[in-house]
Design an enzyme around this catalytic site. Sequence first.
Site, PDB file in Angstrom:
ATOM      1  N   ASP A 225       0.858  -1.189   0.000  1.00 17.14           N
ATOM      2  CA  ASP A 225       0.000   0.000   0.000  1.00 17.14           C
ATOM      3  C   ASP A 225       0.896   1.241   0.000  1.00 17.14           C
ATOM      4  O   ASP A 225       2.111   1.143   0.140  1.00 17.14           O
ATOM      5  CB  ASP A 225      -0.970  -0.019   1.177  1.00 17.14           C
ATOM      6  N   SER A 226       0.294   2.396  -0.157  1.00 16.68           N
ATOM      7  CA  SER A 226       1.098   3.611  -0.331  1.00 16.68           C
ATOM      8  C   SER A 226       1.559   4.211   0.986  1.00 16.68           C
ATOM      9  O   SER A 226       2.405   5.098   1.005  1.00 16.68           O
ATOM     10  CB  SER A 226       0.278   4.662  -1.074  1.00 16.68           C
ATOM     11  N   GLY A 227       0.974   3.756   2.093  1.00 23.72           N
ATOM     12  CA  GLY A 227       1.254   4.369   3.377  1.00 23.72           C
ATOM     13  C   GLY A 227       0.294   5.487   3.725  1.00 23.72           C
ATOM     14  O   GLY A 227       0.307   5.997   4.840  1.00 23.72           O
ATOM     15  N   GLY A 228      -0.554   5.864   2.781  1.00 22.26           N
ATOM     16  CA  GLY A 228      -1.479   6.972   3.026  1.00 22.26           C
ATOM     17  C   GLY A 228      -2.392   6.743   4.204  1.00 22.26           C
ATOM     18  O   GLY A 228      -2.550   7.623   5.062  1.00 22.26           O
TER      19      GLY A 228
ATOM     20  N   HIS B 138      -4.673 -21.068  11.590  1.00 21.08           N
ATOM     21  CA  HIS B 138      -6.062 -21.476  11.364  1.00 21.08           C
ATOM     22  C   HIS B 138      -6.890 -20.373  10.713  1.00 21.08           C
ATOM     23  O   HIS B 138      -7.608 -20.618   9.724  1.00 21.08           O
ATOM     24  CB  HIS B 138      -6.729 -21.909  12.671  1.00 21.08           C
TER      25      HIS B 138
ATOM     26  N   CYS C 125      -5.717 -27.559  13.177  1.00 16.43           N
ATOM     27  CA  CYS C 125      -6.899 -28.411  13.335  1.00 16.43           C
ATOM     28  C   CYS C 125      -6.569 -29.891  13.155  1.00 16.43           C
ATOM     29  O   CYS C 125      -7.238 -30.751  13.731  1.00 16.43           O
ATOM     30  CB  CYS C 125      -7.988 -27.978  12.361  1.00 16.43           C
TER      31      CYS C 125
ATOM     32  N   GLN D 209     -11.736   6.950  -4.053  1.00 20.95           N
ATOM     33  CA  GLN D 209     -12.271   7.460  -2.802  1.00 20.95           C
ATOM     34  C   GLN D 209     -13.663   8.067  -3.056  1.00 20.95           C
ATOM     35  O   GLN D 209     -14.339   7.663  -3.976  1.00 20.95           O
ATOM     36  CB  GLN D 209     -11.301   8.473  -2.188  1.00 20.95           C
TER      37      GLN D 209
ATOM     38  N   CYS E  52      -6.360 -27.273   8.273  1.00 25.07           N
ATOM     39  CA  CYS E  52      -5.084 -26.614   8.590  1.00 25.07           C
ATOM     40  C   CYS E  52      -4.262 -27.433   9.586  1.00 25.07           C
ATOM     41  O   CYS E  52      -4.759 -28.355  10.238  1.00 25.07           O
ATOM     42  CB  CYS E  52      -5.320 -25.200   9.132  1.00 25.07           C
TER      43      CYS E  52
ATOM     44  N   GLY F  88     -11.330   3.856   1.552  1.00 23.84           N
ATOM     45  CA  GLY F  88     -12.265   4.626   2.360  1.00 23.84           C
ATOM     46  C   GLY F  88     -13.467   3.848   2.842  1.00 23.84           C
ATOM     47  O   GLY F  88     -14.476   4.436   3.238  1.00 23.84           O
TER      48      GLY F  88
ATOM     49  N   CYS G 284     -12.030 -27.967   9.076  1.00 21.85           N
ATOM     50  CA  CYS G 284     -10.812 -27.294   8.605  1.00 21.85           C
ATOM     51  C   CYS G 284      -9.674 -28.287   8.420  1.00 21.85           C
ATOM     52  O   CYS G 284      -9.524 -29.241   9.194  1.00 21.85           O
ATOM     53  CB  CYS G 284     -10.403 -26.205   9.601  1.00 21.85           C
TER      54      CYS G 284
ATOM     55  N   ASP H 203      -7.833  -7.497   1.420  1.00 20.90           N
ATOM     56  CA  ASP H 203      -6.815  -7.671   2.462  1.00 20.90           C
ATOM     57  C   ASP H 203      -7.371  -7.164   3.776  1.00 20.90           C
ATOM     58  O   ASP H 203      -8.272  -6.312   3.785  1.00 20.90           O
ATOM     59  CB  ASP H 203      -5.539  -6.895   2.125  1.00 20.90           C
TER      60      ASP H 203
END
Length: 374
Positions: free
Chosen positions: A94-97, A337, A311, A191, A308, A218, A306, A268
């Site tokens: 990401d841009s850090g904004g 998990h 589990c 935005q 994983c 946003g 699950c 994300d």
Amino acid sequence: MGAIRYELIKQCRQTGARRGRLHTPHGIIETPIFMPVGTQATVKAMTPEELKEIGAQIILSNTYHLHMRPGEKLIEKAGGLHKFMNWDRPILTDSGGFQVFSLSELRDIKEEGVTFKSHIDGSKHFISPEKAIEIENALGADIIMAFDECPPYPADYDYTKKSLYMTIRWAERCKAAHRNTEKQALFGIIQGGMYKDLREEAVREMVKLDFPGYSIGGLSIGEPKPIMYEVLDWTTHLMPENKPRYLMGVGSPDALIEGVIRGIDMFDCVLPTRIARNGTVFTSRGKVVVRNAEYAEDFRPLDEECDCYACRNYSRAYIRHLFKAKEILAARLATIHNLRFLLKLMENIRQAIMEDSLLDFKKEFFAKYGYSEK
């Protein structure tokens, strides 16, 4: 051709949801996809090998945090972010904004950029659109974000409109500053707050700039989920069909399904790793706070459905004991998990799109998980 190429494979007849492939310099990403967040060049408690085992195709790292520590020059000297953190699959930065506006003690927002204080030591820093791109170019991720302002929720119309047009001007500057176009794809950020006309204007202006992909920013900043879904309804149908669509900061199971239904390809969120460290896990029948006393003698896995590592090998009782004893392994197992749960969910969503059955999948998942359909 540029750094990435989006391939639309199938649209669900029930919903219009997209099943695609995103071709990048470090491999192909099957979409829709959830991206684990590795803020400081590590997904907390996880090794790269464990991330591959649970099916992570791409991870996200944070420009602001890496700029603050250890610095992009050191990472560039190490051979770039992939080599520095030993991850040979795609990375998005990401841009850090968002961090500049949410974590830092702001001093000044101007057309030139933002002056702020470090959350680490209080030192003063300045990031402009050009500086953000310079940092991201040095880090070397496959996908990088334009520098934007993320207005708070709620924000009034006039503020949101001014902020939006500054974000558009900053996007133009980011594109002009981007030097590594064959290896790094720069995404524009849409935005516009919770205002329909501003969101539509944001899409129109960003599309004019012809980025290789677009993210929706946003959202998931405190607004009710029905409002978030409404904003997506206003927005995604205006976005190009031949480019990836990324909804930033969203990671609850219900929002992932609803986002895919509305045409989103990438997500994300820190949610799965953050709640894992606090002793909460996703299961097919809803969230479980495994550190609670009721699980002291529960010898079932976290989720019987699950596959994983946690589990397959450990019980709720054991993992609860680890949390109560403040053992590091507790956070590791819960994190493995939770991330596998979401990545498996995305695998099932991709399959449902191929079978034109995403609404049926949603209904069944929501009923079992305990969500009410709204």
